[in-house]
Design a protein around this motif. Structure first.
Motif, PDB file in Angstrom:
ATOM      1  N   LEU A  25       0.853  -1.182   0.000  1.00 22.81           N
ATOM      2  CA  LEU A  25       0.000   0.000   0.000  1.00 22.81           C
ATOM      3  C   LEU A  25       0.891   1.234   0.000  1.00 22.81           C
ATOM      4  O   LEU A  25       1.826   1.338   0.810  1.00 22.81           O
ATOM      5  N   ASN A  26       0.605   2.174  -0.897  1.00 23.73           N
ATOM      6  CA  ASN A  26       1.420   3.379  -0.991  1.00 23.73           C
ATOM      7  C   ASN A  26       1.438   4.134   0.346  1.00 23.73           C
ATOM      8  O   ASN A  26       0.404   4.314   0.992  1.00 23.73           O
TER       9      ASN A  26
ATOM     10  N   SER B 174       2.888  10.044  -4.601  1.00 18.93           N
ATOM     11  CA  SER B 174       1.552   9.598  -4.208  1.00 18.93           C
ATOM     12  C   SER B 174       0.959   8.638  -5.235  1.00 18.93           C
ATOM     13  O   SER B 174      -0.120   8.085  -5.010  1.00 18.93           O
ATOM     14  N   ARG B 175       1.654   8.419  -6.353  1.00 18.05           N
ATOM     15  CA  ARG B 175       1.156   7.481  -7.366  1.00 18.05           C
ATOM     16  C   ARG B 175       1.255   6.063  -6.832  1.00 18.05           C
ATOM     17  O   ARG B 175       2.162   5.724  -6.065  1.00 18.05           O
ATOM     18  N   ALA B 176       0.348   5.210  -7.265  1.00 19.64           N
ATOM     19  CA  ALA B 176       0.331   3.815  -6.815  1.00 19.64           C
ATOM     20  C   ALA B 176       1.571   3.067  -7.272  1.00 19.64           C
ATOM     21  O   ALA B 176       2.180   3.408  -8.268  1.00 19.64           O
TER      22      ALA B 176
ATOM     23  N   ARG C 116       1.696   7.114   0.992  1.00 23.54           N
ATOM     24  CA  ARG C 116       0.936   8.367   1.019  1.00 23.54           C
ATOM     25  C   ARG C 116      -0.561   8.122   1.197  1.00 23.54           C
ATOM     26  O   ARG C 116      -1.327   9.071   1.353  1.00 23.54           O
ATOM     27  N   ASP C 117      -0.970   6.858   1.156  1.00 23.03           N
ATOM     28  CA  ASP C 117      -2.380   6.547   1.400  1.00 23.03           C
ATOM     29  C   ASP C 117      -2.752   6.983   2.812  1.00 23.03           C
ATOM     30  O   ASP C 117      -1.966   6.814   3.745  1.00 23.03           O
ATOM     31  N   PRO C 118      -3.956   7.552   2.996  1.00 25.35           N
ATOM     32  CA  PRO C 118      -4.353   8.019   4.338  1.00 25.35           C
ATOM     33  C   PRO C 118      -4.305   6.938   5.404  1.00 25.35           C
ATOM     34  O   PRO C 118      -4.092   7.246   6.582  1.00 25.35           O
ATOM     35  N   ALA C 119      -4.477   5.656   5.010  1.00 26.06           N
ATOM     36  CA  ALA C 119      -4.431   4.574   6.000  1.00 26.06           C
ATOM     37  C   ALA C 119      -3.070   4.497   6.678  1.00 26.06           C
ATOM     38  O   ALA C 119      -2.964   4.058   7.831  1.00 26.06           O
TER      39      ALA C 119
END
Length: 250
Positions: A213-214, A248-250, A216-219
């Motif tokens: 999971l990136n 922030s790109r996947a 930068r993902d909010p999680a």
């Protein structure tokens, strides 16, 4: 065979250029494999092995090479050989589903037994493997070496599978499979990584078939009050990546 040729043909045998950080005053060595070494406690920590993920997909008709457990145990064995830990902590989701232990080959089961000999072997429950670990405690056919725990405290560190939403100083967790994407050599490179702000630490997934999971993902990003450091796994070095260098790109 010359030493130079042997090194070229066996790149994974190179010494790991690990990254040492401090989490709540505890020395934490971030290894190229994605494992965490706690030298003051003689403890090796690895999260999210997801053993038997390949066989779980095969049951559903999705064919993946059935060698993920062997590859993951090979990596774990290499870390144990390099560090000789007194304690091994597997930080949850060690098995991909509730029936994974029963699907393991006899050789892989024997390998686990061998790796656990002579040291404390601790399974922390995860969301994927909680039922598997509970059944293993009462079923002789799937019994595992070591002890099953909900969480573990080591010095100032609190080891658990899933990070809490409220900041907990010293928390060491897995579950989220963090990965960082950066620009390098004119192209984007995406690598599993550790994430830390010195107060808490999230480990990358250790398993061979695990995604990411990136960061930068909010999680993940939402767990930190200040921009964290990303420690990306290279072949023979762990690379420190600042927040502003992560895409922030996947």
């Amino acid at each position: 065979m010359s030493p130079a040729l042997r090194e070229a043909l066996s790149p994974m045998r190179r010494p790991c250029g690990a990254l040492r950080v401090s989490v709540r005053g505890e020395s934490c060595v971030l290894r190229c494999s994605g494992a965490l070494w706690l030298p003051e406690h003689g403890a090796l920590v690895a999260g999210d092995l997801h053993l038997e993920k390949g066989s779980a997909f095969a049951v559903r008709g999705q064919m993946l090479p059935p060698y993920d457990s062997r590859a993951t145990l090979d990596r774990l064995a290499a870390e144990i050989a390099a560090l000789n830990p007194r304690t091994v902590v597997l930080l949850g989701d060690s098995f991909h589903d509730s029936r994974a232990i029963g699907r393991m080959t006899a050789d892989d089961r024997a390998r686990l037994e061998m790796l656990a000999q002579g040291r404390d072997w601790l399974w922390v429950e995860g969301n994927h493997d909680r039922r598997a670990l509970e059944q293993a405690d009462v079923d002789a056919q799937t019994r595992l070496p070591g002890q099953v725990l909900g969480h573990l405290n080591l010095g100032a560190l609190h080891l658990t599978h899933e990070p809490g939403h409220a900041p907990q100083p010293g928390e060491v967790a897995g579950h989220l499979h963090p990965a960082v994407r950066v620009a390098a050599h004119g192209r984007g490179v995406r690598r599993p990584c550790f994430v830390t702000d010195g107060r808490r630490l999230i480990l990358p997934a250790f398993g061979a078939f695990t995604g990411g999971l990136n960061v930068r993902d909010p999680a993940i990003a939402g767990l930190f009050e200040t921009p964290p450091l990303f420690a990306a796994l290279g072949r023979d070095k762990v690379h420190a990546i600042p927040w502003d260098k992560a895409s922030s790109r996947a």
